[in-house]
Design a protein around this motif. Sequence first.
Motif, short mmCIF file in Angstrom:
data_model
loop_
_atom_site.label_atom_id
_atom_site.label_comp_id
_atom_site.label_asym_id
_atom_site.label_seq_id
_atom_site.Cartn_x
_atom_site.Cartn_y
_atom_site.Cartn_z
N GLY A 51 46.14 8.79 60.78
CA GLY A 51 46.21 9.43 59.48
C GLY A 51 44.83 9.78 58.96
N MET A 52 44.78 10.23 57.70
CA MET A 52 43.50 10.52 57.06
C MET A 52 43.53 9.90 55.67
SD MET A 52 42.50 14.31 58.24
CE MET A 52 42.54 14.71 59.99
N ALA A 53 42.78 8.80 55.57
CA ALA A 53 42.85 7.98 54.36
C ALA A 53 42.51 8.78 53.11
CB ALA A 53 41.93 6.78 54.51
N ALA A 54 41.42 9.57 53.16
CA ALA A 54 40.94 10.26 51.96
C ALA A 54 41.96 11.27 51.45
CB ALA A 54 39.62 10.95 52.26
N ALA A 55 42.74 11.87 52.37
CA ALA A 55 43.72 12.87 51.97
C ALA A 55 45.09 12.24 51.70
CB ALA A 55 43.84 13.94 53.05
N GLY A 56 45.26 10.96 52.06
CA GLY A 56 46.55 10.30 51.88
C GLY A 56 47.56 10.67 52.95
N PHE A 57 47.10 11.16 54.12
CA PHE A 57 48.02 11.49 55.22
C PHE A 57 48.31 10.22 56.01
CE2 PHE A 57 45.85 15.92 55.33
CZ PHE A 57 46.62 16.34 54.25
N PRO A 58 49.60 9.92 56.27
CA PRO A 58 49.93 8.63 56.88
C PRO A 58 49.60 8.54 58.36
CG PRO A 58 51.91 9.94 56.58
CD PRO A 58 50.79 10.71 55.93
N ARG A 59 49.43 7.29 58.77
CA ARG A 59 49.33 6.94 60.19
C ARG A 59 50.71 7.08 60.81
NH1 ARG A 59 50.24 0.62 61.28
NH2 ARG A 59 51.14 0.87 63.34
N LEU A 60 50.78 7.64 62.02
CA LEU A 60 52.05 7.72 62.75
C LEU A 60 51.99 6.92 64.04
CD1 LEU A 60 52.70 11.61 62.47
CD2 LEU A 60 53.51 9.81 60.91
N ALA A 61 50.78 6.61 64.53
CA ALA A 61 50.62 5.92 65.81
C ALA A 61 51.26 4.54 65.78
CB ALA A 61 49.13 5.79 66.15
N GLY A 62 52.09 4.27 66.78
CA GLY A 62 52.68 2.94 66.93
C GLY A 62 53.90 2.70 66.06
N LEU A 63 54.33 3.70 65.26
CA LEU A 63 55.57 3.52 64.49
C LEU A 63 56.75 3.76 65.43
CD1 LEU A 63 53.56 3.82 62.09
CD2 LEU A 63 55.38 4.96 60.84
N SER A 64 57.90 3.12 65.15
CA SER A 64 59.02 3.26 66.07
C SER A 64 59.53 4.69 66.08
CB SER A 64 60.14 2.28 65.67
OG SER A 64 61.18 2.95 64.99
N ALA A 65 59.96 5.14 67.26
CA ALA A 65 60.45 6.53 67.40
C ALA A 65 61.66 6.75 66.50
CB ALA A 65 60.80 6.80 68.86
N GLU A 66 62.50 5.72 66.37
CA GLU A 66 63.69 5.86 65.52
C GLU A 66 63.32 6.05 64.06
OE1 GLU A 66 67.01 2.93 65.91
OE2 GLU A 66 65.99 2.58 67.82
N TYR A 67 62.34 5.27 63.59
CA TYR A 67 61.92 5.40 62.19
C TYR A 67 61.33 6.80 61.94
CZ TYR A 67 59.81 4.71 57.67
OH TYR A 67 59.48 4.85 56.35
N LEU A 68 60.47 7.25 62.86
CA LEU A 68 59.85 8.57 62.70
C LEU A 68 60.91 9.67 62.71
CD1 LEU A 68 56.80 8.03 65.10
CD2 LEU A 68 56.72 8.15 62.60
#
Length: 211
Positions: A51-68
């Motif tokens: 993600g990009m902290a300053a812009a508030g864009f979330p991290r996606l790495a390592g999140l479950s495929a089902e949740y995404l």
Amino acid sequence: MTLTYWPLAGLCGLLLATQAQAVEGQDIYTQGGAAPAVTACSSCHGADGMGMAAAGFPRLAGLSAEYLTKQIKDFRSGTRANSVMQPIAAALSDDEVTAVTQMLAGMPAPEVERFSRSAEAEGLGAVLALRGAWERNIPACVACHGPSGVGVGSAFPPLAGQPSQYLTAQLNAWRQGTRQNDPNDLMGHIARSMTDAEIDAVSRYFASLSQ
Ligand code: HEC
Ligand code: HEC
């Protein structure tokens, strides 16, 4: 004779197909999808998926495929409203969603400092995260989101390693009713019970656990 080669040929085909999907997920992530509206995910979610902290864009790495996948479907249906992600989600094909979410689930998650629930809780954010506020029916966040908010299975996403600004935006989205995709209004109820100061403190707390 030929018969004995069939299973082998089938296996090779399967391996090739799996490889092709891995490559495709990576391509969508770094270059975009077939439809022009699907721009490269990495331009906002980062080359490393953090993600990009300053812009508030979330991290996606390592999140479950089902949740995404659920989130992408929720952007499509509008139960999660966001002007940036909705057109992208609508333009992704189902095969592209499968490929990119599987690729993301396999990307390394950030290192997170692990605390037990009985650890000493110092400050407003830590108290809410580890103890909750039972007089207002707010359970400890880690009761569902796992120790240190690392996430549990495919239903409870990680909070640790997400930018503080992103976490705050989600809690506010539940308060404002622009995010209504949680089962049984679990998060909506919690977010509406929190004050602005609590939302700010708990978001900073979880963001600070990975660095
Ligand atoms: C122009 C910037 C931008 C691009 C490009 C982009 N995203 Fe996003 N994405 C966002 C923002 C902003 C959010 C937070 C939306 C919100 O507040 O609800 C988000 C949220 C998400 C979420 C929800 C994450 C969570 O933890 O709930 C998923 C999943 C997602 N994006 C997938 C993708 C995929 C896959 C691609 C590429 C096909 C992509 N995004 C491209 C900006 C972008
Ligand atoms: C009873 C279980 C439960 C508790 C307790 C709980 N959550 Fe959640 N939370 C969920 C579920 C389920 C989701 C996923 C909703 C969905 O499917 O989009 C979620 C999602 C979230 C998200 C969105 C993350 C993302 O990447 O999209 C944030 C932020 C969040 N919770 C913050 C908190 C905070 C802060 C607390 C403590 C004050 C808390 N949660 C306590 C169940 C819970």
